[in-house]
Design an enzyme around this catalytic site. Structure first.
Site, PDB file in Angstrom:
ATOM      1  N   ASN A 149       0.813  -1.110   0.030  1.00  0.00           N
ATOM      2  CA  ASN A 149      -0.145   0.103   0.087  1.00  0.00           C
ATOM      3  C   ASN A 149       1.061   1.312  -0.078  1.00  0.00           C
ATOM      4  OD1 ASN A 149       0.935  -0.515   2.844  1.00  0.00           O
ATOM      5  ND2 ASN A 149      -0.851   0.820   3.374  1.00  0.00           N
ATOM      6  N   LYS A 172      12.309  -7.465   1.153  1.00  0.00           N
ATOM      7  CA  LYS A 172      11.435  -8.290   0.120  1.00  0.00           C
ATOM      8  C   LYS A 172       9.964  -7.277   0.099  1.00  0.00           C
ATOM      9  CE  LYS A 172       7.925 -10.957   1.221  1.00  0.00           C
ATOM     10  NZ  LYS A 172       6.956 -10.493  -0.318  1.00  0.00           N
ATOM     11  N   SER A 226      -0.046  -7.513   7.790  1.00  0.00           N
ATOM     12  CA  SER A 226      -1.220  -7.751   8.694  1.00  0.00           C
ATOM     13  C   SER A 226      -1.014  -8.243   9.895  1.00  0.00           C
ATOM     14  CB  SER A 226      -1.918  -8.821   8.223  1.00  0.00           C
ATOM     15  OG  SER A 226      -1.276 -10.165   8.052  1.00  0.00           O
ATOM     16  N   VAL A 229      -0.043 -12.098  10.186  1.00  0.00           N
ATOM     17  CA  VAL A 229       1.422 -12.604   9.630  1.00  0.00           C
ATOM     18  C   VAL A 229       2.378 -11.732  10.758  1.00  0.00           C
ATOM     19  CG1 VAL A 229       3.132 -12.140   7.874  1.00  0.00           C
ATOM     20  CG2 VAL A 229       0.856 -12.568   7.151  1.00  0.00           C
ATOM     21  N   GLY A 230       2.255 -10.720  11.256  1.00  0.00           N
ATOM     22  CA  GLY A 230       3.030 -10.422  12.164  1.00  0.00           C
ATOM     23  C   GLY A 230       3.151 -11.140  13.513  1.00  0.00           C
ATOM     24  N   GLU A 247       4.835  -3.364  12.315  1.00  0.00           N
ATOM     25  CA  GLU A 247       3.676  -2.404  12.179  1.00  0.00           C
ATOM     26  C   GLU A 247       2.509  -2.894  11.415  1.00  0.00           C
ATOM     27  OE1 GLU A 247       3.320   0.670  13.303  1.00  0.00           O
ATOM     28  OE2 GLU A 247       5.329   0.749  14.110  1.00  0.00           O
ATOM     29  N   CYS A 281      -2.961   1.586   7.166  1.00  0.00           N
ATOM     30  CA  CYS A 281      -3.319   1.147   8.248  1.00  0.00           C
ATOM     31  C   CYS A 281      -3.846   2.294   9.361  1.00  0.00           C
ATOM     32  CB  CYS A 281      -2.155   0.508   8.752  1.00  0.00           C
ATOM     33  SG  CYS A 281      -0.594   1.457   8.892  1.00  0.00           S
ATOM     34  N   GLN A 328      -9.062  -8.298  -2.801  1.00  0.00           N
ATOM     35  CA  GLN A 328      -9.211  -7.365  -1.853  1.00  0.00           C
ATOM     36  C   GLN A 328     -10.662  -6.463  -2.081  1.00  0.00           C
ATOM     37  OE1 GLN A 328      -7.396  -6.065   1.017  1.00  0.00           O
ATOM     38  NE2 GLN A 328      -9.100  -5.004   1.416  1.00  0.00           N
ATOM     39  N   GLU A 380     -10.355  -4.679  10.612  1.00  0.00           N
ATOM     40  CA  GLU A 380      -9.626  -3.866   9.491  1.00  0.00           C
ATOM     41  C   GLU A 380      -9.947  -4.469   8.261  1.00  0.00           C
ATOM     42  OE1 GLU A 380      -5.342  -3.748   8.919  1.00  0.00           O
ATOM     43  OE2 GLU A 380      -5.456  -1.558   8.874  1.00  0.00           O
ATOM     44  N   GLU A 459       9.295   3.328  14.268  1.00  0.00           N
ATOM     45  CA  GLU A 459      10.100   3.461  13.137  1.00  0.00           C
ATOM     46  C   GLU A 459      10.047   5.137  12.992  1.00  0.00           C
ATOM     47  OE1 GLU A 459       9.618   0.624   9.864  1.00  0.00           O
ATOM     48  OE2 GLU A 459       7.461   0.784  10.479  1.00  0.00           O
TER      49      GLU A 459
END
Ligand code: UN1
Length: 478
Positions: A149, A172, A226, A229-230, A247, A281, A328, A380, A459
């Site tokens: 995004n 990546k 997401s 995955v995080g 994040e 996000c 999506q 979300e 960050e």
């Protein structure tokens, strides 16, 4: 069709497979074919990074400054062209695309400066004759995994500090939008950076991401994506005690109080909820509105939204570009159905629309009569969807703000200093906005959230060094 390869150990390397990068505004337009690395290529990249990092870690601040400044300057010089590429592959409007590229260029310039400002502390010892210094050293080899995004800005805000503080990088990008990362790698390849310090490994999360996360020589991973995955990634990295920075999602509230300036509130809500097709996000997906202004706010939103032009990201006058892909779009439509089933009232948009070109177009959707406990307001969606939650007063608005498992950004629109200050102090979020959309942040200050939104150190800005460096404490007796 042009084939774009990985960049490993200073060379452009093809992979056994490649994937098509498709323009979401016009799915007959293929941006290019991008290599899909396999695990052995990740291993090659780690080996190259391992060989190159020690020398790069000893490079002078001036060398790092020059390289990062070169990259920043070229990005800014080419912002129109790169902005067009970004909008073509991701679907945000051209002005948003150019804005994001500008942000990326500025980030490289900022971290060029940060490379000059790496310092430490001198602290007196509690014992006689001893001096103590703290200094910062590079973390080592870092894996940087980025989403589709913000295909230019997020890679920039991970790569620039990683290099500024002497790390070697495996980057990546998201499979859906690798073109900006490839363009960035191409610029970096001409910057004078020694070979092996920066490596681009494109491909699937399940293959490339997995290989990076599980490689014992990778000292840390910074990931934006997401929550699911995080979580897995954090568990894997914790097992081998590697550093992790995540994040993830947001379900960001924008509170609209009775005393607000209606124009300010509508601008903040439309921008925050729907710009960049709501695929941020930081999007303002929960609009928490007090009784006294509720009906006027809804009316003004409908009027404003009905004028938004949903079309090809590159067409002049487009306000909202397409959704990134079919999956999506289907997810967004499923959330629209869910909101209806849960009792929400769709008052504007929320329909798949056809345009001259064959793309994934959805008109921004606004629901009224939603409550904070509906799944629609808890999960979300990552699309141009927002639900209005009606509350009686400021206290209830604040309670709703904080009643979420996420905590990236929280906003309030008000002319009351008392409420603005109280909200700033009591919103449980990593970032607070007053009279601004929850999305759209500066490039030189910390970025991150609380609760399920973020994990690890912040960050961006001066705080970025907390992830990319390790502190060494040195005692000298003389
Ligand atoms: C912004 O709102 O300016 O993935 C940045 C995201 C965030 C970046 C948002 N990490 O949407």
């Amino acid at each position: 069709m042009t084939q774009y390869n990985n960049y490993i150990n200073g060379e452009w390397i093809a992979s056994p497979h490649a994937s098509k990068n498709i323009n979401p505004s016009d799915i007959t337009d293929i941006v290019g074919e991008y290599a899909q690395a396999d695990a052995s290529q990740v291993n090659d990249a780690v080996a190259a990074a391992k060989a190159a990092q020690p020398l790069w870690g000893q490079s002078t601040p001036q060398q790092r400054f020059d390289i990062l400044d070169f990259v920043g300057t070229e990005i800014l010089t080419r912002k129109e062209e790169l902005g067009r590429l970004l909008s073509r592959e991701e679907g945000k409007t051209l002005s948003e695309g150019i804005g994001e590229v500008t942000r990326a260029g500025n980030i490289f310039k900022f971290f060029a400066g940060e490379a000059l400002r790496v310092g430490g502390e001198h602290i007196s010892s509690v014992r006689p004759g001893i001096e103590i210094d703290t200094m910062r050293e590079p973390l080592g080899i870092v894996g940087l995994i980025t989403p589709w995004n913000f295909p230019m800005a997020i890679p920039a805000w991970k790569i620039a500090p990683a290099l500024a503080f002497g790390n070697a990088v495996l980057h990546k990008p998201a499979e859906l939008a690798p073109a900006c990362s490839w363009a960035l790698a191409e610029i970096i390849s001409r910057s004078g950076l020694p070979k092996g310090v920066f490596n681009l490994v494109m491909g699937k999360g399940s293959i490339v991401g997995n290989a990076i996360v599980n490689h014992r020589d990778v000292a840390g991973v910074s990931f934006t994506g997401s929550v699911e995955v995080g979580r897995t990634l954090a568990a894997t990295l914790a097992k081998r005690l590697a550093r992790v920075q995540l994040e993830m999602g947001g379900k960001n509230p924008l509170v609209v109080l009775d005393d607000t300036d209606l124009t300010v509130a509508v601008n903040a809500a439309v921008n925050g909820a729907f710009f960049s097709t709501g695929q941020r996000c930081t999007a303002s997906s929960r609009l928490v509105v007090t009784d006294g202004i509720h009906d006027r706010f809804v009316q003004a939103m409908i009027e404003r939204m009905s004028k938004l032009k949903v079309d090809d990201a590159l067409a002049p006058g487009t306000d909202i570009g397409p959704v990134i892909d079919e999956a999506q779009l289907e997810k967004d439509l499923a959330y629209i159905d869910l909101a209806k089933k849960e009792g929400g009232k769709l008052v504007q948009g929320g329909e798949r629309v056809k345009r001259g070109k064959n793309g994934w177009y959805l008109s921004p959707a606004l629901f009224t009569e939603t409550t904070n406990t509906m799944r629609f307001n808890c999960e979300e969606a990552f699309g141009p969807l927002a639900g209005i939650i009606r509350v009686k007063d400021y206290d209830e608005a604040l309670a709703v703000t904080n009643d979420t498992e996420l905590g990236l950004c929280a906003g309030v629109c008000t002319t009351s200093l008392k409420h603005a200050v109280h909200f700033k102090r009591n919103a449980q979020a990593g970032m607070v906005m007053v009279n601004l959309p929850t999305a759209g942040v500066d490039y030189h200050v910390p970025f991150g959230g609380r609760k399920g939104s973020s994990y690890g150190t912040r960050e961006q800005g001066a705080y970025a060094k907390e992830f990319y460096t390790v502190v060494k404490t040195c005692y000298v007796f003389s």
